[in-house]
Scaffold this motif. Structure first.
Motif, mmCIF file in Angstrom:
data_model
loop_
_atom_site.group_PDB
_atom_site.id
_atom_site.type_symbol
_atom_site.label_atom_id
_atom_site.label_comp_id
_atom_site.label_asym_id
_atom_site.label_seq_id
_atom_site.Cartn_x
_atom_site.Cartn_y
_atom_site.Cartn_z
ATOM 1 N N SER A 113 -39.297 -15.437 -6.319
ATOM 2 C CA SER A 113 -39.481 -14.717 -7.590
ATOM 3 C C SER A 113 -38.992 -13.281 -7.458
ATOM 4 O O SER A 113 -38.298 -12.758 -8.330
ATOM 5 N N LEU A 114 -39.410 -12.674 -6.358
ATOM 6 C CA LEU A 114 -39.110 -11.250 -6.193
ATOM 7 C C LEU A 114 -37.611 -11.012 -6.090
ATOM 8 O O LEU A 114 -37.065 -10.088 -6.698
ATOM 9 N N CYS A 115 -36.946 -11.856 -5.335
ATOM 10 C CA CYS A 115 -35.502 -11.689 -5.188
ATOM 11 C C CYS A 115 -34.797 -12.079 -6.479
ATOM 12 O O CYS A 115 -33.842 -11.448 -6.935
ATOM 13 N N TRP A 116 -35.243 -13.166 -7.021
ATOM 14 C CA TRP A 116 -34.641 -13.704 -8.235
ATOM 15 C C TRP A 116 -34.598 -12.659 -9.335
ATOM 16 O O TRP A 116 -33.542 -12.317 -9.867
ATOM 17 N N PHE A 117 -35.761 -12.205 -9.691
ATOM 18 C CA PHE A 117 -35.830 -11.295 -10.832
ATOM 19 C C PHE A 117 -35.035 -10.026 -10.569
ATOM 20 O O PHE A 117 -34.425 -9.466 -11.478
ATOM 21 N N SER A 118 -35.049 -9.590 -9.332
ATOM 22 C CA SER A 118 -34.311 -8.362 -9.017
ATOM 23 C C SER A 118 -32.852 -8.500 -9.407
ATOM 24 O O SER A 118 -32.218 -7.550 -9.859
ATOM 25 N N VAL A 119 -32.315 -9.690 -9.201
ATOM 26 C CA VAL A 119 -30.900 -9.883 -9.478
ATOM 27 C C VAL A 119 -30.674 -10.438 -10.894
ATOM 28 O O VAL A 119 -29.832 -9.937 -11.641
ATOM 29 N N LEU A 129 -48.172 4.737 -4.261
ATOM 30 C CA LEU A 129 -47.503 3.560 -4.836
ATOM 31 C C LEU A 129 -46.644 3.987 -6.027
ATOM 32 O O LEU A 129 -47.077 4.760 -6.872
ATOM 33 N N ASP A 130 -45.464 3.414 -6.085
ATOM 34 C CA ASP A 130 -44.573 3.746 -7.194
ATOM 35 C C ASP A 130 -44.835 2.784 -8.356
ATOM 36 O O ASP A 130 -44.807 1.565 -8.174
ATOM 37 N N PRO A 131 -45.101 3.331 -9.527
ATOM 38 C CA PRO A 131 -45.453 2.437 -10.647
ATOM 39 C C PRO A 131 -44.328 1.472 -11.011
ATOM 40 O O PRO A 131 -44.596 0.320 -11.347
ATOM 41 N N VAL A 132 -43.079 1.924 -10.949
ATOM 42 C CA VAL A 132 -41.988 1.010 -11.286
ATOM 43 C C VAL A 132 -41.894 -0.107 -10.256
ATOM 44 O O VAL A 132 -41.755 -1.282 -10.607
ATOM 45 N N ASP A 133 -42.000 0.240 -8.978
ATOM 46 C CA ASP A 133 -41.989 -0.804 -7.948
ATOM 47 C C ASP A 133 -43.086 -1.827 -8.209
ATOM 48 O O ASP A 133 -42.859 -3.030 -8.142
ATOM 49 N N LEU A 134 -44.256 -1.309 -8.477
ATOM 50 C CA LEU A 134 -45.356 -2.242 -8.694
ATOM 51 C C LEU A 134 -45.120 -3.093 -9.915
ATOM 52 O O LEU A 134 -45.312 -4.309 -9.901
ATOM 53 N N TRP A 135 -44.669 -2.460 -10.944
ATOM 54 C CA TRP A 135 -44.443 -3.228 -12.166
ATOM 55 C C TRP A 135 -43.355 -4.283 -11.963
ATOM 56 O O TRP A 135 -43.506 -5.432 -12.385
ATOM 57 N N LEU A 136 -42.285 -3.919 -11.306
ATOM 58 C CA LEU A 136 -41.212 -4.898 -11.092
ATOM 59 C C LEU A 136 -41.722 -6.071 -10.255
ATOM 60 O O LEU A 136 -41.375 -7.224 -10.505
ATOM 61 N N THR A 137 -42.568 -5.746 -9.293
ATOM 62 C CA THR A 137 -43.137 -6.812 -8.473
ATOM 63 C C THR A 137 -43.988 -7.752 -9.313
ATOM 64 O O THR A 137 -43.781 -8.970 -9.336
ATOM 65 N N LEU A 138 -44.902 -7.168 -10.015
ATOM 66 C CA LEU A 138 -45.799 -7.959 -10.864
ATOM 67 C C LEU A 138 -45.004 -8.751 -11.885
ATOM 68 O O LEU A 138 -45.203 -9.967 -12.083
ATOM 69 N N SER A 139 -44.103 -8.093 -12.510
ATOM 70 C CA SER A 139 -43.323 -8.732 -13.558
ATOM 71 C C SER A 139 -42.467 -9.861 -12.996
ATOM 72 O O SER A 139 -42.373 -10.941 -13.570
ATOM 73 N N SER A 140 -41.844 -9.619 -11.827
ATOM 74 C CA SER A 140 -41.029 -10.662 -11.195
ATOM 75 C C SER A 140 -41.827 -11.940 -11.025
ATOM 76 O O SER A 140 -41.343 -13.040 -11.311
ATOM 77 N N LEU A 141 -43.045 -11.759 -10.511
ATOM 78 C CA LEU A 141 -43.848 -12.930 -10.188
ATOM 79 C C LEU A 141 -44.170 -13.735 -11.438
ATOM 80 O O LEU A 141 -44.077 -14.968 -11.451
ATOM 81 N N CYS A 142 -44.521 -13.032 -12.498
ATOM 82 C CA CYS A 142 -44.858 -13.734 -13.730
ATOM 83 C C CYS A 142 -43.592 -14.305 -14.374
ATOM 84 O O CYS A 142 -43.571 -15.425 -14.873
ATOM 85 N N TRP A 143 -42.574 -13.496 -14.337
ATOM 86 C CA TRP A 143 -41.322 -13.888 -14.977
ATOM 87 C C TRP A 143 -40.782 -15.189 -14.427
ATOM 88 O O TRP A 143 -40.545 -16.161 -15.136
#
Lengths: 225, 225, 225, 225
Positions: free
Chosen positions: A175-181, B164-178
């Motif tokens: 998920s983490l890699c996927w969404f990043s790209v 903690l960087d809010p954007v990093d955290l958000w991208l992480t959280l969002s990636s997982l759900c996405w």
DNA sequence: GATGAATGAGGATTCATTCAT
DNA sequence: AATGAATGAATCCTCATTCAT
């Protein structure tokens, strides 16, 4: 849209079988490029044929319908990745190995956006084209075996938390890699982070490794704070 | 595929301005459904017009081109989500609050696949349509403010790791759900996990919460093992 | 195959309705010619459009599918003939009247091969296109009324055998004229009789009249030998 | 529509000549079915080849072009019928014999729609394919001889009117049977008479016999009224 | 004789978009 | 503002036919 002549090289071959095989490859390669560049409905059989250096009708002779051609391209993309994963050489240290898997995955996605795009397209089509593919064709078991091995080794070494589920971990990492790209463009526009710039990619990879490590490691193995 | 007549209700109304506004809304609503159901090239201006209960030419009068219509739909979708996020009511406990954000996000994606599909389509098109939209229209700052607030509060409370960087955290959280939702179909086919089944959704949510918590919390706050 | 521009005259008209009507007529006229000249699959939407002086897509707007266009052409052809039949003016003498019907029918077929060809094509297609047409559209009752009237009058006059069935008689008469024209080419090749030569046509008509008269008249009214 | 594998049996046989002959037959048989089922343009060389169990290119080797193949099929159909007619065994009574000819013809058409369809198609094509066929190939003389014999016998017996022309009579008889079958579909739709139902076929046959008898017999031999 | 591969042309249908009212 | 008519360019797919083996 621009139709590079992909593989047209190397036809005019010996036996029927050989000739057929080469034509097939040429079409598949051309189709992959076109599908990636323009999506399923955006890519046209005409442009695919032209890019493959063959006649439109020949594409139909080999793949019957556009969707079936897409399906074959998709399966190819899956297999290519799964094969690479199955042959990865990891460090002995399980923590390092896990980070290597993160790194490999993110970089593979970055360098092979085809895979992401094809799978993204397929998801937008609700998996219609993949559903009729035999499970083994996707060689998913190879991947599972790798991840399972990694986790077991880390657990035995007392580094990883026990009982981690390999699919859960893989989905997380992926998920983490996927969404990043795959989300690169909208993320760039909305958050101003462009992963296609190397520095950004490494920064993001560091976060991903950190997330995964903190998820997999026993807390007492983590540095305080 | 067949074009439900979406909002055709409530035209034939009071003032000119009001009438125009309603027609616009009707078209946007219809367009969203069609784009989500069939993708950018799959949706046709004809079907959108029919679903909106208006004439095709009128759609052009209001939105000029198909892409601009798509752009407006996309912006609408962004704002709708950002507005909801800005108005979320969190628990006092920052850890709980963080988990609530995970839960909200996953469920929102699950229940509003429109957003995912639209953004997915836009990424396949390399962000072409979104690029010309003014940043403020996407109301991204609201989201950042929320996450920043959450992190700050947790840090003050000694629960979260500092810095903690809010954007990093958000991208992480969002990636997982996405990925859980946007990749649902291929994940189902390859791994046999279907997130559209409630039990599966909750199981995945638990993992996501766990990943995020372990990433955000100070290690010493985590339960041993 | 040759694509005469049929009716393209007289578009650019007043009201919507009028304009639409004229376009429709132009397309129908062109389609009839093309279908007759080339058959259902032989006629192309392209050539029809060109012959009608309009755009291909417009043909679709008006008739949706090639088959539906063919259906409308066929129905038109039926109505045209049925209308003429309903308005025939017959001699008072029923025997003469019957012969007049023979003559009209043979000559109509000879001069309007379109009807024969269209119906022939439709029969080769097993009636698929006509089946969904409402019976009244074909105005068959008008014809039946005419034949029934003729028979009744002849019977009252003591000339015709009593109890003749109008449909039987009509099918007999029609068969004779039909085959003479519809089978013209193979008959010419195999028997050397070319009905497209006027003398031959009159000779054949004489036989047809004779057959019909002998079938309808009381034997005692027939000349001996 | 789907191409039953017709005669593929019995290839892989003895001598070259024999093998070739069988392949030819297989192709002809397959072609006939396909042409009848789908018309000249509807039948494809591909489907014909498949139905014959051979390669498409082989069909070309044997018949050069689609039209020539159609021509051979057509000639075959003619000869088959003409041969049967030449070998009919009639009653001694000429009136009965004439009725037997009616019966045979109608039933042959009903049971071998192939012949009708092929000839119908050929007429729609204005006899183009038949024209280049040598007259004798169609064996028309055999038929004429039969009808002539029948008429002569009946005339000698004092039953038939003298001077009847065999071609006129044959065309009359043939017209009646022909149209009954070739026009079956539109007649069913317009007049509600379906000759494919046995009862209807017999009723129609009775009328045909009646028409022919009244045409051929001396009036004084007809029952009054 | 027999096969599989390959081609070029065409044909039905669709669609974004513009025009006239 | 709103409508129905009209267009041109594609797009998928099919087919008769030829080539190479």
């Amino acid at each position: 849209m621009d139709g590079v002549k992909v593989v047209a090289i190397a036809r005019r071959a010996a036996s029927y079988e050989e000739r057929t095989g080469r034509t097939r490859e040429a079409i598949l390669a051309a189709a992959e490029q076109e599908f990636v560049a323009n999506g399923l409905s955006g890519a046209t059989m005409e442009s695919i044929a032209k890019a493959a250096g063959v006649n439109k009708a020949l594409v139909y002779r080999h793949f019957e319908r556009k969707e079936l051609l897409f399906q074959r391209v998709l399966v190819m993309a899956y297999r290519r990745l799964r094969d690479m994963e199955a042959n990865l050489e990891f460090s002995d240290d399980p923590v390092a190995a896990l980070e290597e898997l993160c790194s490999f995955t993110l970089h593979y996605y970055l360098e092979n956006p085809n895979f992401l795009v094809l799978v993204g397209v397929e998801n937008l089509h609700k998996g219609e084209n993949l559903r009729s593919v035999a499970r083994e064709e996707l060689a998913i078991s190879k991947l599972i075996r790798v991840v399972t091995g990694l986790l077991a080794k880390g657990e035995r070494a007392g580094a990883f938390r026990p009982g981690l589920d390999p699919v859960d971990l893989w989905l997380t990492l992926s998920s983490l890699c996927w969404f990043s790209v795959a989300g690169a463009y909208t993320v760039d526009i909305t958050f101003g982070r462009n992963i296609h710039q190397p520095a950004e990619a490494e920064a993001r990879l560091a976060v991903i490794k950190d997330v995964i490590r903190r998820y997999a490691l026993r807390p007492e193995r983590l540095p305080p704070i």
